[in-house]
Write a protein that holds these residues in place. Structure first.
Motif, PDB file in Angstrom:
ATOM      1  N   SER A 360       0.840  -1.191   0.000  1.00 48.98           N
ATOM      2  CA  SER A 360       0.000   0.000   0.000  1.00 48.98           C
ATOM      3  C   SER A 360       0.874   1.238   0.000  1.00 48.98           C
ATOM      4  N   ASN A 361       0.275   2.363  -0.398  1.00 51.60           N
ATOM      5  CA  ASN A 361       0.966   3.650  -0.269  1.00 51.60           C
ATOM      6  C   ASN A 361       0.336   4.413   0.892  1.00 51.60           C
ATOM      7  N   ALA A 362       0.525   3.856   2.078  1.00 47.98           N
ATOM      8  CA  ALA A 362      -0.098   4.396   3.297  1.00 47.98           C
ATOM      9  C   ALA A 362       0.467   5.745   3.721  1.00 47.98           C
ATOM     10  N   VAL A 363       1.589   6.163   3.125  1.00 51.37           N
ATOM     11  CA  VAL A 363       2.159   7.468   3.475  1.00 51.37           C
ATOM     12  C   VAL A 363       1.743   8.551   2.478  1.00 51.37           C
ATOM     13  N   HIS A 364       0.805   8.245   1.590  1.00 47.59           N
ATOM     14  CA  HIS A 364       0.318   9.220   0.608  1.00 47.59           C
ATOM     15  C   HIS A 364      -0.968   9.857   1.124  1.00 47.59           C
ATOM     16  N   PRO A 365      -1.028  11.161   1.400  1.00 47.66           N
ATOM     17  CA  PRO A 365      -0.056  12.179   1.009  1.00 47.66           C
ATOM     18  C   PRO A 365       0.988  12.512   2.071  1.00 47.66           C
ATOM     19  N   ARG A 366       0.828  12.012   3.336  1.00 49.54           N
ATOM     20  CA  ARG A 366       1.891  12.206   4.315  1.00 49.54           C
ATOM     21  C   ARG A 366       1.878  11.077   5.323  1.00 49.54           C
ATOM     22  N   ARG A 367       3.017  10.895   5.972  1.00 47.95           N
ATOM     23  CA  ARG A 367       3.172   9.809   6.935  1.00 47.95           C
ATOM     24  C   ARG A 367       2.291  10.013   8.151  1.00 47.95           C
ATOM     25  N   ARG A 368       1.839   8.895   8.692  1.00 46.93           N
ATOM     26  CA  ARG A 368       1.043   8.861   9.918  1.00 46.93           C
ATOM     27  C   ARG A 368       1.607   7.753  10.810  1.00 46.93           C
ATOM     28  N   PRO A 369       1.227   7.730  12.081  1.00 46.01           N
ATOM     29  CA  PRO A 369       1.615   6.575  12.907  1.00 46.01           C
ATOM     30  C   PRO A 369       1.131   5.285  12.255  1.00 46.01           C
ATOM     31  N   ALA A 370       1.975   4.277  12.268  1.00 49.50           N
ATOM     32  CA  ALA A 370       1.660   3.024  11.578  1.00 49.50           C
ATOM     33  C   ALA A 370       0.416   2.367  12.161  1.00 49.50           C
ATOM     34  N   ASP A 371      -0.473   1.901  11.278  1.00 48.44           N
ATOM     35  CA  ASP A 371      -1.644   1.127  11.673  1.00 48.44           C
ATOM     36  C   ASP A 371      -1.485  -0.267  11.087  1.00 48.44           C
ATOM     37  N   ASN A 372      -1.127  -1.219  11.945  1.00 46.37           N
ATOM     38  CA  ASN A 372      -0.861  -2.579  11.494  1.00 46.37           C
ATOM     39  C   ASN A 372      -2.089  -3.486  11.569  1.00 46.37           C
ATOM     40  N   THR A 373      -3.231  -2.912  11.917  1.00 48.90           N
ATOM     41  CA  THR A 373      -4.440  -3.723  12.054  1.00 48.90           C
ATOM     42  C   THR A 373      -4.784  -4.447  10.763  1.00 48.90           C
ATOM     43  N   VAL A 374      -4.671  -3.738   9.645  1.00 49.18           N
ATOM     44  CA  VAL A 374      -5.033  -4.332   8.351  1.00 49.18           C
ATOM     45  C   VAL A 374      -4.091  -5.475   8.015  1.00 49.18           C
TER      46      VAL A 374
END
Length: 389
Positions: A360-374
């Motif tokens: 995934s491009n989970a940092v688009h448009p900016r980084r967030r705290p990681a969500d590993n639930t998915v």
């Protein structure tokens, strides 16, 4: 073609030929189609709720790819707006849909390829697992003074801090000087995840072989396996990552697409032991399949099965083993894998021959705290899908 095995020169067995991947039904793979539909539904729902702009999921068992799905957008945002804390969306006709062929910035999944190249040198006898780094890199005085070993680099037990601000150094010589002088901040032998381990390992491998890391990975892994979509950047058609700006990032580079996201890898020219590779879901499925087949894929062999076992046996060499926080219920029986900061992950389950690639491009448009639930939920879905063959 059936898989043939014989005793390898290091003991154990190694595959002479392993069937290539094919797309087929979940039933042919010994997987429950209902659970796999739920796996895809979970990823789609997460994307719709904003977990990532888009994602690709590839899952299978043995030589069968039973799931290969793309959801959302490879490029959705033009930039990040600080005042509203949201992404500024592109007009619909300028957005780029995600496809199963979209390349992703793998981030720390690069470490797995660096580890394979290192273990190839172990198999050839040109590198010792417990050899001291200083024996190969005497000018890296910090590592040499503390007797750091190859095993400690591969298992993140060197005691080195997580990273160095190489991106702030004035030039390549200054960056290398920082790395040469760096000393452990913790007692060697204690686990502390660090990008510096793979940067040191890169330096060691390049010094040992006389070849750069990108060539070692290409010639030793991706070319033999036919992973034509895998390599270091730039990759202009890749999924976009971040509108990278301070203060949330460590450099001011704007919206990134096809250029490595990791600031240190960027500062090092895009080729680094810890980050920099781009790949697709299908290519990573091939990588997983080769390791689950004892190091072979079709007629190609990248490692003997005993060395693959060494990589995947706790605590793992380069690989993390049995980590429920991103593997879900796949953890607990020797599952191995890794995650990447941009939103990537792979999991291999040697007990059942199943594999899961979630990009995934989970940092688009900016980084967030990681969500590993998915990630964890997807691992659980695959675990529950496994049926007797």
């Amino acid at each position: 073609m059936p898989s043939l095995e014989r005793t390898g020169r290091h003991g154990g067995t190694r595959a002479l030929s392993a069937p290539r991947l094919r797309v087929d039904s979940p039933e042919r793979a010994g997987l429950d189609p209902g659970e796999l539909r739920l796996l895809v539904r979970d990823v789609r729902t997460a994307v719709e709720r904003g977990w990532a702009a888009g994602a690709v999921v590839v899952a299978g068992r043995g030589p069968v790819v039973a799931v290969e799905e793309a959801v959302g957008w490879a490029v959705r945002h033009a930039r990040y707006d600080e005042e509203s804390d949201t992404g500024v969306e592109l007009p619909p006709d300028r957005r780029v849909p995600m496809t199963v062929d979209t390349p992703f910035d793998l981030a720390s999944l690069t470490k797995l390829f660096t580890a394979v190249v290192a273990v190839q040198q172990l198999e050839r006898g040109t590198l010792g697992i417990d050899a001291r780094v200083g024996a190969y890199l005497p000018d890296f005085t910090g590592a040499a003074a503390h007797g750091l070993t190859v095993r400690q680099l591969l298992t993140h037990t060197s005691g080195l801090r997580p990273e160095l601000p190489l991106y702030d150094a004035v030039d390549g010589a200054a960056r290398l000087a920082l790395l040469r002088a760096e000393e452990p901040v913790g007692a060697p032998g204690t686990y502390r995840y660090s990008d510096l381990n793979m940067l040191l390992l890169q330096q060691l491998l390049e010094r040992l072989t006389g070849r750069p890391l990108d060539v070692l990975i290409r010639d030793g892994v991706t070319r033999p396996l036919g992973m034509t979509a895998t390599g270091f950047g730039p990759r202009p058609g890749a999924a976009a990552t971040e509108d990278q700006r301070r203060p949330w990032a460590k450099a001011d580079r704007g919206m990134l697409r096809g250029i490595v996201h990791d600031e240190n890898a960027w500062a090092l020219g895009g080729v680094a032991g810890h980050a920099g590779l781009f790949s697709t879901g299908r290519d990573l499925a091939v990588f997983c399949r080769a390791l689950l087949s004892g190091g072979s894929y079709g007629p190609a062999r990248i490692l003997g099965s005993d060395f693959v076992e060494l990589m995947l046996t706790p605590p793992g060499l380069g690989f993390a083993v049995d980590q429920p926080w991103f593997m879900g219920e796949l953890a607990g029986r020797g599952a191995a894998g890794h995650t990447g900061f941009t939103g990537t992950s792979v999991v291999l389950d040697p007990a059942t021959g199943s594999f899961l690639v979630l990009l995934s491009n989970a940092v688009h448009p900016r980084r967030r705290p990681a969500d590993n639930t998915v990630r964890a939920r997807a691992g659980t879905r695959l675990h529950r899908a496994v049926r007797p063959l």
